[in-house]
Write a protein that holds these residues in place. Structure first.
Motif, PDB file in Angstrom:
ATOM      1  N   THR A 178     -26.748   1.643 -32.002  1.00  0.00           N
ATOM      2  CA  THR A 178     -26.256   1.080 -33.261  1.00  0.00           C
ATOM      3  C   THR A 178     -25.238  -0.034 -33.021  1.00  0.00           C
ATOM      4  N   GLN A 179     -24.844  -0.224 -31.741  1.00  0.00           N
ATOM      5  CA  GLN A 179     -23.864  -1.250 -31.378  1.00  0.00           C
ATOM      6  C   GLN A 179     -24.507  -2.329 -30.502  1.00  0.00           C
ATOM      7  N   THR A 180     -25.717  -2.709 -30.863  1.00  0.00           N
ATOM      8  CA  THR A 180     -26.509  -3.653 -30.076  1.00  0.00           C
ATOM      9  C   THR A 180     -25.796  -4.978 -29.837  1.00  0.00           C
TER      10      THR A 180
ATOM     11  N   VAL B  41     -28.710   0.778 -24.960  1.00  0.00           N
ATOM     12  CA  VAL B  41     -27.669   1.795 -24.851  1.00  0.00           C
ATOM     13  C   VAL B  41     -26.875   1.502 -23.589  1.00  0.00           C
ATOM     14  N   TRP B  42     -25.551   1.538 -23.678  1.00  0.00           N
ATOM     15  CA  TRP B  42     -24.686   1.334 -22.520  1.00  0.00           C
ATOM     16  C   TRP B  42     -24.247   2.719 -22.059  1.00  0.00           C
ATOM     17  N   VAL B  43     -24.724   3.118 -20.871  1.00  0.00           N
ATOM     18  CA  VAL B  43     -24.392   4.417 -20.304  1.00  0.00           C
ATOM     19  C   VAL B  43     -23.550   4.187 -19.052  1.00  0.00           C
ATOM     20  N   SER B  44     -22.398   4.852 -18.985  1.00  0.00           N
ATOM     21  CA  SER B  44     -21.549   4.707 -17.798  1.00  0.00           C
ATOM     22  C   SER B  44     -22.152   5.500 -16.644  1.00  0.00           C
TER      23      SER B  44
ATOM     24  N   ASN C  53     -21.509   8.992 -19.638  1.00  0.00           N
ATOM     25  CA  ASN C  53     -20.968   8.837 -20.988  1.00  0.00           C
ATOM     26  C   ASN C  53     -21.680   7.702 -21.710  1.00  0.00           C
ATOM     27  N   ILE C  54     -21.946   7.903 -22.975  1.00  0.00           N
ATOM     28  CA  ILE C  54     -22.517   6.843 -23.799  1.00  0.00           C
ATOM     29  C   ILE C  54     -21.355   5.981 -24.265  1.00  0.00           C
TER      30      ILE C  54
ATOM     31  N   ARG D 238     -32.186   9.614 -19.270  1.00  0.00           N
ATOM     32  CA  ARG D 238     -32.313  10.779 -20.160  1.00  0.00           C
ATOM     33  C   ARG D 238     -31.126  10.848 -21.123  1.00  0.00           C
ATOM     34  N   ARG D 239     -29.938  10.550 -20.629  1.00  0.00           N
ATOM     35  CA  ARG D 239     -28.752  10.544 -21.498  1.00  0.00           C
ATOM     36  C   ARG D 239     -28.904   9.489 -22.592  1.00  0.00           C
TER      37      ARG D 239
END
Length: 114
Positions: A17-19, A4-7, A11-12, A62-63
């Motif tokens: 699903t976008q691996t 998961v790419w979290v800023s 923000n996600i 956590r996000r």
């Protein structure tokens, strides 16, 4: 495994699903580098008090977990209407304790690393 790419703002940017897109970005950011960027490393150490205060990054984790569990439930519901049965049940993930961080990559803007 989930990516998961979290800023930094929480923000996600890209969900699990976008691996492929996440892996492509990581490849582009790290291509030709075998060691961490010294300025970024210093900033990370400053932000975390040499790793003793990871609260900011725990909040981001956590996000990411919330994004995975929310999407997983959506995928499970979608699979109810497809041949082969349900992929993921609602109780598959109960929270952050159901996940283990294997690796992470902290990315900073060059201006912010100064």
């Amino acid at each position: 495994y989930y990516l998961v790419w979290v800023s930094e703002s929480g923000n996600i940017e890209l969900n699990f699903t976008q691996t492929k897109q996440i892996l492509d970005l990581m490849k582009n950011l790290t291509l030709g580098r075998s060691q961490p960027d010294e300025k970024a490393f210093a900033r990370f150490n400053k932000d975390t008090r040499n790793g003793t205060d990871m609260s900011k990054y725990q909040a981001l984790l956590r996000r990411a977990v919330n994004a995975v569990t929310g999407k997983a439930e959506e995928k499970g519901v979608e699979s109810l209407f497809q041949p082969g049965g349900t992929v993921i049940s609602k109780d598959s993930f109960k929270g952050i304790d159901d996940f283990e961080v294997v690796a992470y990559l902290a990315v900073f803007n060059e201006e912010a690393a100064d």
